[in-house]
Design an enzyme around this catalytic site. Structure first.
Site, mmCIF file in Angstrom:
data_model
loop_
_atom_site.group_PDB
_atom_site.id
_atom_site.type_symbol
_atom_site.label_atom_id
_atom_site.label_comp_id
_atom_site.label_asym_id
_atom_site.label_seq_id
_atom_site.Cartn_x
_atom_site.Cartn_y
_atom_site.Cartn_z
ATOM 1 N N TYR A 75 0.699 -1.227 0.074
ATOM 2 C CA TYR A 75 0.060 -0.049 0.004
ATOM 3 C C TYR A 75 0.845 0.962 0.156
ATOM 4 C CZ TYR A 75 -2.612 3.633 2.122
ATOM 5 O OH TYR A 75 -3.943 4.490 2.327
ATOM 6 N N LYS A 91 1.586 4.181 -2.977
ATOM 7 C CA LYS A 91 1.555 5.499 -2.438
ATOM 8 C C LYS A 91 2.451 6.342 -3.715
ATOM 9 C CE LYS A 91 -2.550 5.889 -0.920
ATOM 10 N NZ LYS A 91 -3.553 6.357 -1.439
#
Ligand code: NAD
Length: 345
Positions: free
Chosen positions: A159, A163
């Protein structure tokens, strides 16, 4: 200018991607209060109340055709918050890594391209503190999240890597195509109308739920030994920071978070205090993430002359009653709480 979305009647226009989600739905409300015409886009409508968006498009932003479709006119401000995300139970188990990276990267690739082709310049992107290197967050008392400490990169989750990739993608579109990209790195946002059960909820909501579900004198489960630290930002302040950054002359990336760092044990005790309950804590194994994390607000203070200022206690005092009501409505509350609510202070 050719890229202004302002109507002849002077109404500014904004589009919020992820408007069916937690922060996105609050952002839509804030933009409406300012008098904007707002289009929301999401796979779903907001879960906990009707949207106040003027136009709400149910669309999958992994599809470039849908991105072109929703960016069909000039918008003064584009907010891109759509992502496949969740709390530690979703992000840190590893089981959702492929979906997280694939889905969120596609959304960002397609949205940037659609905005570029429509000559829309100003776009905000919601990054996350999860992109900071794991090795700077091993000490619960001294985590480091100065913005420039992001490199050399070493996030502890896929994750976080997505980003980081997407931050760079936005910066590249800014450099190569003259887009006014704005990047905020959110730190643990919480508040009413956020996910509170189902596996994607985060620590404040999960603990509020556990406290609400447990009879006084009982015990709640907490993942890990509870000495891991975090800071939590109330959603209204997140939205205020997002709007300020988007309208500023500065690209970022910048932390949008609170500097009030607490251990998860103290978070649990704070919530018990607000609930007026005394509960034991049973520490159980669970996905944890880094040992410590706090927002470093030096840069946002310097560049925007602003930073979040509300206390964690104040934010939790507005969040706990909302979750308690949800728990009661779902029939999950202990009998004492399900009784008619006491009134007065
Ligand atoms: P959320 O999950 O409530 O909202 C994200 C929304 O994106 C959801 O409503 C989801 O349906 C939508 N979405 C997912 N895939 C989509 C697709 N293919 N097409 C269209 N919509 C899609 O999460 P949130 O807490 O509101 O977070 C918003 C943004 O802020 C996310 O980008 C998240 O990564 C970032 N962020 C949040 C936090 C936090 O603590 N909440 C912290 C750091 C970063």
């Amino acid at each position: 200018s050719s890229t202004s979305g302002t109507d002849r009647d002077g109404m500014k226009k904004a589009i919020v991607c992820g408007a069916g989600g937690f922060i996105g739905s609050h952002l839509v409300k804030a933009l409406k209060r300012e008098g904007f015409w707002v289009r929301g886009v999401d796979l779903k409508y907001p879960e906990f109340g009707p949207t106040v968006a003027d136009d709400f498009v149910i669309a999958d932003l992994r599809d470039p055709v849908n991105c072109r479709y929703v960016i069909d006119q000039p918008f003064d401000e584009v907010y891109q918050l759509a992502a496949d995300m969740g709390g530690a139970g979703f992000v840190f188990t590893g089981e959702n890594d492929a979906d997280i990276m694939h889905n969120s990267a596609l959304i960002n690739l397609n949205m940037l391209e659609a905005c570029h082709r429509r000559n829309l310049k100003r776009i905000f992107y919601s990054s996350s503190a999860c992109m900071y290197p794991e090795h700077n967050q091993m000490d619960p008392d001294n985590p480091m999240t100065a913005e420039e400490s992001a490199y050399p990169a070493n996030p502890d989750s896929e994750y976080g890597w997505e980003k980081l990739f997407s931050e760079r993608l936005y910066l590249a579109f800014g450099r190569n195509y003259g887009m006014d990209v704005r990047i905020g790195r959110y730190h643990n946002i919480f508040g009413p109308e956020g996910t509170w059960r189902g596996g994607r909820e985060k620590a404040p909501a999960a603990l509020c739920r556990k406290v609400a579900e447990t009879p006084d004198g009982g015990e709640i489960e907490l993942w890990g030994d509870g000495t891991q630290t975090r800071s939590f930002l109330y959603v209204d302040e997140c939205v205020a920071g997002t709007i300020r950054l988007t309208r500023s002359d500065w690209t970022g990336p910048v932390n949008i978070g609170s500097e009030e760092m607490v251990s998860i044990n103290s978070l649990a005790h704070m919530i018990m205090g607000i609930a007026g309950k005394q509960l034991g804590i049973r520490h159980v194994p669970g996905p944890l993430g880094v040992r410590g994390r706090n927002s470093d607000n030096r840069l946002i203070r310097e560049k925007l002359g602003w930073e979040p200022s509300e206390s964690l206690h104040a934010g939790l005092s507005k969040t706990y009653p909302w979750i308690l009501q949800e728990v009661i409505d779902a029939g999950l509350a202990p009998p004492e709480a399900a009784a008619p609510a006491r009134t007065g202070t």
